[in-house]
Scaffold this motif. Sequence first.
Motif: not given
Length: 290
Positions: A137-141, A152-153, A170-173
């Motif tokens: 998987h990939w996420v924004t930091e 991580l978002f 919370d997928t925003a954090d």
Amino acid sequence: MRETLRMNFDRYRRPIAMSDPGRHAALFDGLPRDTGALAETVQGLLIHQHVAPAYGVTLSRDQQAQSHVRDVEKILGDIVTRDGRPLSAARATNERQVGVCRHFTLLHVAMLRTQGIPARARCGFGAYFEKGKYLDHWVTEYWNEGKKCWVLFDSQIDNRQRELFRIGFDTADVPRDQFVVAGDAWSLCRCGRTDPSAFGILDMHGLWFIAGNLVRDVAALNNREMLPWDVWGAMRRQDSELDLAFFDRLAIVSLEPDAHVDELSALYCDERVSVPGTVFNAELNCLQEL
């Protein structure tokens, strides 16, 4: 430390290379100045290739091919060619650009950087898709100025996916034990705390897979956010072929990139990490020029 952070902020504060919207930069004008609202914008433009059935969408072969687009400029061009409305207008689910987690992340990163918010793509493993598994998987930091730390978002997870995967945080954090960056996954397995077979995707699991994501993560930290199935350099298909000491070092640097700014750049000069002019697309089983 403050000077080091400033240097890394400069590295991640502006779109560059694959995150550069190029001739479509004006499309980002007028977008909301909020990380969550930008993620919702991304969700209204993209659909995940492998989650499409959850939205009642069956993708054509041409749509599936969109997941091989690498750069933001081309992604944006495809989107507005089909629908010229502003990016803030959510597209119908069956008319969205097709991608995977990396595309959601890269587009979110590009939007944040355009607004001067330091952001970077991270490659690793999500623990929230399948119980007992850490899936590719990939996420924004991004740098949260209020908290004075990197957060991580997961910009891919909308309300439908939150329900589908039964996500309670919370997928925003995203907690660091729910998204494990590749370097952390490598270190956990190397010290025997976690089984390497828990990390991967489909029928591909093990230390060799983690090593591949570690190379991709270091490349992304150097602003080369490649496709999850691009193969080059030190990536291998057998654990026995890995240079363990080399990957141990990659893990240390990638886990604390702000403390190893110079070495992070130096590692990218190593041919085992740097992205060459031609990579092997493992999904299409062919070499591709970049």
